[in-house]
Motif scaffolding. Structure first.
Motif, mmCIF file in Angstrom:
data_model
loop_
_atom_site.group_PDB
_atom_site.id
_atom_site.type_symbol
_atom_site.label_atom_id
_atom_site.label_comp_id
_atom_site.label_asym_id
_atom_site.label_seq_id
_atom_site.Cartn_x
_atom_site.Cartn_y
_atom_site.Cartn_z
ATOM 1 N N HIS A 210 -4.108 29.585 20.024
ATOM 2 C CA HIS A 210 -5.476 29.876 19.919
ATOM 3 C C HIS A 210 -6.026 29.743 21.464
ATOM 4 N N ASN B 119 -8.186 32.888 23.167
ATOM 5 C CA ASN B 119 -9.723 32.878 23.569
ATOM 6 C C ASN B 119 -9.774 32.532 25.086
ATOM 7 N N SER C 216 0.090 26.287 16.937
ATOM 8 C CA SER C 216 -1.169 27.042 16.615
ATOM 9 C C SER C 216 -2.067 26.839 17.620
#
Length: 217
Positions: free
Chosen positions: A84, A88, A80
């Motif tokens: 992420h 970003n 995860s």
């Protein structure tokens, strides 16, 4: 005793050479490129997928954890976190415009984010994957290179982390150094650009004291 001294000296020379080679590689600015960072993060994610069984087995051997618990508190978090960071990365790396004082007109002000350089990542025994791979993923996203020192207590996890990084990542930019407490003591005396330490307050004070001698944050 003499053999042990020679062994430690050899390890010290290896660390010095590895660190200098990494600093030279960082000086080429390859890790400033977002494409390079994405490539390394995707390779890391691929390694996690392909080595899942080995990682869960290592955690079971070191910590006696069930596969379910290891996936829930470490392995799934790692996947995860990398996802992420990838989602970003462009936003985080973008220049940030800030107000310019009137007396500086017609100038333009902005915050430009730069990687620090070569980081030392030191992990604790009880979260051997989050403390190494998780921190490394953030270092890669920020454009840094790193030497990783897993805990010598979690031996199986240390070996699987080393295998992952050697198999999937740029060896000029990321390396694992295994060893005992003496190796850790030697590492913290080196001129890294950043030290990321996870562990007890007592050991943290030692790390901070040695890092301060070289003005390493």
């Amino acid at each position: 005793k003499d053999f042990k001294m020679e062994e430690n000296k050899g390890k010290d020379n290896y660390i010095d050479i590895a660190l200098q080679n990494m600093k030279d590689h960082f000086a080429t600015h390859v890790s400033k490129k977002l494409g390079y960072r994405r490539q390394q993060l995707k390779a890391l994610a691929k390694g996690l997928r392909e080595m899942e069984d080995e990682m869960l087995l290592a955690l079971k051997m070191d910590l006696k954890r069930s596969n379910y618990l290891s996936k829930m508190i470490e392995y799934d978090h790692l996947k995860s976190d990398i996802s992420h960071i990838l989602s970003n990365l462009s936003t985080w790396a973008k220049d940030e415009c800030v107000p310019t004082p009137m007396y500086m007109a017609p100038g333009c002000s902005k915050i430009h984010y730069e990687p620090l350089g070569v980081a030392l990542i030191m992990a604790a025994w009880n979260y051997p994957l989050m403390g190494t791979i998780g921190v490394l993923a953030n270092a890669i996203g920020a454009g840094n290179m790193a030497i990783i020192k897993p805990s010598e207590i979690s031996k199986s996890s240390s070996k699987v982390v080393k295998k992952l990084i050697e198999k999937y990542l740029d060896q000029k930019a990321y390396k694992v150094v295994e060893g005992d407490a003496e190796t850790s003591k030697e590492l913290i005396t080196k001129k890294f650009d950043l030290i990321v330490f996870t562990g007890s307050p007592e050991k943290g004070r030692i790390v901070a004291s040695e890092a301060g001698k070289n003005l390493v944050p």
